[in-house]
Design a protein around this motif. Structure first.
Motif, mmCIF file in Angstrom:
data_model
loop_
_atom_site.group_PDB
_atom_site.id
_atom_site.type_symbol
_atom_site.label_atom_id
_atom_site.label_comp_id
_atom_site.label_asym_id
_atom_site.label_seq_id
_atom_site.Cartn_x
_atom_site.Cartn_y
_atom_site.Cartn_z
ATOM 1 N N UNK A 13 1.120 -1.270 0.019
ATOM 2 C CA UNK A 13 -0.137 -0.178 0.143
ATOM 3 C C UNK A 13 0.516 1.662 0.076
ATOM 4 N N UNK A 14 2.089 1.537 -0.411
ATOM 5 C CA UNK A 14 2.537 2.917 -0.899
ATOM 6 C C UNK A 14 2.225 3.760 -1.711
ATOM 7 N N UNK A 15 2.740 4.541 -1.194
ATOM 8 C CA UNK A 15 1.831 6.189 -2.156
ATOM 9 C C UNK A 15 2.931 7.143 -2.224
ATOM 10 N N UNK A 16 3.333 7.407 -3.869
ATOM 11 C CA UNK A 16 4.421 8.144 -3.745
ATOM 12 C C UNK A 16 3.727 8.439 -4.991
ATOM 13 N N UNK A 17 4.939 9.771 -5.508
ATOM 14 C CA UNK A 17 5.343 9.885 -7.086
ATOM 15 C C UNK A 17 6.274 8.941 -7.519
ATOM 16 N N UNK A 18 6.225 9.509 -9.120
ATOM 17 C CA UNK A 18 7.536 9.316 -9.861
ATOM 18 C C UNK A 18 7.679 8.248 -10.560
ATOM 19 N N UNK A 98 10.203 -9.029 1.114
ATOM 20 C CA UNK A 98 9.910 -9.333 2.342
ATOM 21 C C UNK A 98 9.844 -7.537 3.001
ATOM 22 N N UNK A 99 10.005 -7.004 3.287
ATOM 23 C CA UNK A 99 10.241 -5.277 3.010
ATOM 24 C C UNK A 99 9.135 -4.971 1.865
ATOM 25 N N UNK A 100 9.655 -5.230 1.492
ATOM 26 C CA UNK A 100 8.306 -4.319 -0.221
ATOM 27 C C UNK A 100 6.503 -4.729 0.982
ATOM 28 N N UNK A 101 6.881 -6.106 1.505
ATOM 29 C CA UNK A 101 4.998 -6.948 1.772
ATOM 30 C C UNK A 101 4.884 -5.696 3.206
ATOM 31 N N UNK A 102 5.955 -5.930 3.550
ATOM 32 C CA UNK A 102 5.774 -5.734 5.163
ATOM 33 C C UNK A 102 6.179 -4.136 5.449
ATOM 34 N N UNK A 103 7.003 -3.822 4.919
ATOM 35 C CA UNK A 103 7.049 -2.273 5.011
ATOM 36 C C UNK A 103 7.822 -2.236 6.275
ATOM 37 N N UNK A 129 9.320 3.694 4.153
ATOM 38 C CA UNK A 129 7.970 4.110 3.466
ATOM 39 C C UNK A 129 8.465 4.461 2.297
ATOM 40 N N UNK A 130 9.348 3.876 1.291
ATOM 41 C CA UNK A 130 10.303 3.991 -0.130
ATOM 42 C C UNK A 130 11.478 2.861 -0.028
ATOM 43 N N UNK A 131 11.972 2.222 -1.296
ATOM 44 C CA UNK A 131 12.752 1.878 -1.045
ATOM 45 C C UNK A 131 13.575 2.492 -2.289
ATOM 46 N N UNK A 132 14.907 2.653 -2.640
ATOM 47 C CA UNK A 132 15.571 3.559 -3.888
ATOM 48 C C UNK A 132 16.502 2.053 -4.077
ATOM 49 N N UNK A 133 16.767 2.106 -5.474
ATOM 50 C CA UNK A 133 18.376 1.336 -5.789
ATOM 51 C C UNK A 133 18.766 1.743 -6.322
ATOM 52 N N UNK A 134 20.338 2.049 -6.598
ATOM 53 C CA UNK A 134 21.141 2.602 -7.178
ATOM 54 C C UNK A 134 21.137 2.172 -8.946
ATOM 55 N N UNK A 141 18.669 1.738 -0.236
ATOM 56 C CA UNK A 141 18.338 2.359 0.382
ATOM 57 C C UNK A 141 16.400 2.586 1.174
ATOM 58 N N UNK A 142 16.545 1.459 1.979
ATOM 59 C CA UNK A 142 14.989 1.581 2.568
ATOM 60 C C UNK A 142 15.438 3.025 3.493
ATOM 61 N N UNK A 143 14.356 3.590 3.106
ATOM 62 C CA UNK A 143 14.229 5.165 3.614
ATOM 63 C C UNK A 143 13.216 5.361 4.304
ATOM 64 N N UNK A 144 13.089 4.749 5.804
ATOM 65 C CA UNK A 144 11.818 4.631 6.529
ATOM 66 C C UNK A 144 11.788 5.424 7.685
ATOM 67 N N UNK A 145 11.619 5.544 9.045
ATOM 68 C CA UNK A 145 11.297 5.995 10.209
ATOM 69 C C UNK A 145 11.499 5.181 11.577
ATOM 70 N N UNK A 146 12.277 5.245 12.260
ATOM 71 C CA UNK A 146 12.665 4.122 13.319
ATOM 72 C C UNK A 146 12.009 4.519 14.440
ATOM 73 N N UNK A 147 11.503 3.643 15.404
ATOM 74 C CA UNK A 147 10.242 3.353 16.188
ATOM 75 C C UNK A 147 11.405 3.900 16.903
ATOM 76 N N UNK A 148 12.430 3.789 17.402
ATOM 77 C CA UNK A 148 13.219 3.807 18.617
ATOM 78 C C UNK A 148 14.837 3.986 18.327
ATOM 79 N N UNK A 149 15.851 3.849 19.271
ATOM 80 C CA UNK A 149 17.014 3.456 18.432
ATOM 81 C C UNK A 149 17.638 2.219 18.181
#
Lengths: 308, 308
Positions: A13-18, A98-103, A129-134, A141-149
């Motif tokens: 259920x990702x959402x973005x532009x691109x 798994x990352x793509x599906x579970x986020x 939130x999104x994944x980027x390939x080089x 890159x896993x671009x995301x928000x950590x729940x803690x340290x």
């Protein structure tokens, strides 16, 4: 923990532009009876057809990664708000799927030969939130928000050992993270605030003066905002604008420190406004901010939502 | 190009604050005739002794890295101002030593089995300000400032392929970098500015209204700065401070866009102020900004310099 590459792909259920970079197939594997392309399938078919189509696209994506001789690629987890590099691991096909599906940022442990999701023990997940390939398609890159340290040591990131410090033989208490400019400044201001607790008999620094006198601080913030505006009103050079914006940022960050608000909190606010429509934003502000809404301040979110 | 691990170590000149994480030797290999530790050698010995001591510390550092079975570790180049992950490569012992000495991000090419310095062909070097090791000591950040686009495609970073975009079948012109929150916002504002060139017959968005009317924009910046100050003057909750700071940032960034100034330019200004003393800063501003200096605005840099 071996899992199927495509477990839970239905929950995507990702959402973005691109733009689409990958070769676009016709979903024939997923929906052989239809000759229409994915976009048409998305528009007209039942959910199960759509799921199969997504599944097919994920397979295409996984096929496009340049896996090394051990079936791995490098994956770097980055904080979407601060830009901090949280950790780096490796992924195989299953870990990326798994990352793509579970986020939730998931890696492949080379020592244990198994998948592991960051946070499965500590609960400090990294919500992707999104994944980027080089450009070489072998680094992610896993671009995301950590729940803690993120670090197992309790540190915010795993990168807290500076080569400069070692070579210069510097010793300070605690660790020094790999901080970029804005967060180095925030860290220094925070340090000045902590030093206020210890009485000192020298003339206080500028930052401490501001921290000790919020009336003075506010007069500086208003003054610096005014000077920033004057760079456009008086058609000054851009270098002057950059300099005045630096002044605004610094003084406003001293106020944030006084209020125990992190720059990351501000960016979190911006990201949430940014990803919802002005109408949702207006609703979420509720009754309490009616006066603000009436003056139109909230309206700018409407212009930023990718959907509007 | 095989080079010695310690080529040009004599040119080392990093500066920073921090702590020593590595085991600290007594430089006996470098300076066997002295029993004093490195700090004393630094303070009293001739340059050649000091160079030998640094050399010894670099060797200690290189020994502490957990090289893989091919003698490699992951190295990630990150923009010190924006936090953007520019590229990722691998380093061996020589590549890391070369980066420490030359301060240009240098990697080991697995395909060519040789060292390569990013920029040796394009001249777009990555000037490394500090290097960080992770907790496992097998992953490295080169925190630096690029001279130009890092990717061989001319893109600012190598990460411009979004998995979200692919799966959602989105198509837009050009690439979408892996942008963190502040730079996503900057990119959206910049896009709105570009759209102004095409006449539209719909009511302009909030951002466009601000871009079209700088008087209105300046009144909003002054108003938002005032509201930020009121959160401390009226003892409002920190969430309100974060929200108002978001407003200040957004409106100020619209002004930056109008003046063609990037957030990165502002951070570059801050970093330079941050790393020099107030006196140097005052001198560098020269005659032209005497009025500013007199009001004491420049003084805050003095409080931020790590040396003061």
């Amino acid at each position: 923990m071996a899992v199927s590459s495509l477990r839970c792909i239905q929950s995507l259920g990702f959402s973005s532009r691109g733009r689409a970079f990958f070769p676009v197939g016709d979903c024939s594997r997923a929906n052989a009876r239809k000759s229409m392309n994915c976009r048409l399938v998305f528009a007209s078919a039942k959910n199960s057809d759509r799921d199969l189509c997504v599944e097919s696209k994920v397979e295409t994506l996984l096929d496009s990664v340049k896996w090394d001789d051990k079936g791995l690629a490098v994956a770097i987890a980055q904080n979407i708000d601060t830009g901090a590099i949280l950790m780096q691991g490796f992924v195989n096909r299953d870990a990326l799927a798994t990352t793509i599906s579970s986020r939730k940022a998931t890696f492949y442990s080379r020592s244990r030969s198994s998948l592991w999701t960051k946070g499965e023990t500590s609960k400090n997940f990294i919500n992707v939130h999104d994944i980027f390939l080089d450009c070489d398609r072998d680094s992610i890159i896993y671009l995301g928000k950590p729940d803690g340290p993120t670090c197992h040591t309790g540190s915010e990131t795993c990168y807290y050992t500076s080569v400069n410090d070692f070579l210069e033989h510097k010793q300070i208490e605690g660790s020094r993270q790999a901080l970029t400019t804005l967060y180095s400044l925030e860290s220094t201001i925070s340090q000045r605030k902590a030093e206020l607790a210890v009485p000192q008999h020298v003339k206080p620094s500028w930052t401490k003066r501001l921290l000790l006198d919020s009336k003075f601080l506010c007069s500086k913030i208003r003054e610096e905002a005014d000077e920033l505006c004057r760079t456009i009103e008086e058609n000054e050079h851009g270098t002057r604008t950059a300099s005045e914006m630096g002044d605004v940022l610094y003084h406003a960050m001293v106020l944030l420190a006084l209020k125990d608000v992190k720059v990351e909190d501000v960016l979190d606010v911006l990201r949430h406004r940014f990803s919802q429509s002005g109408i949702e934003e207006k609703r979420s502000r509720g009754q309490q901010n009616e006066a603000m809404e009436e003056d139109g301040s909230w309206m700018w979110f409407q212009t930023l939502c990718p959907c509007t």
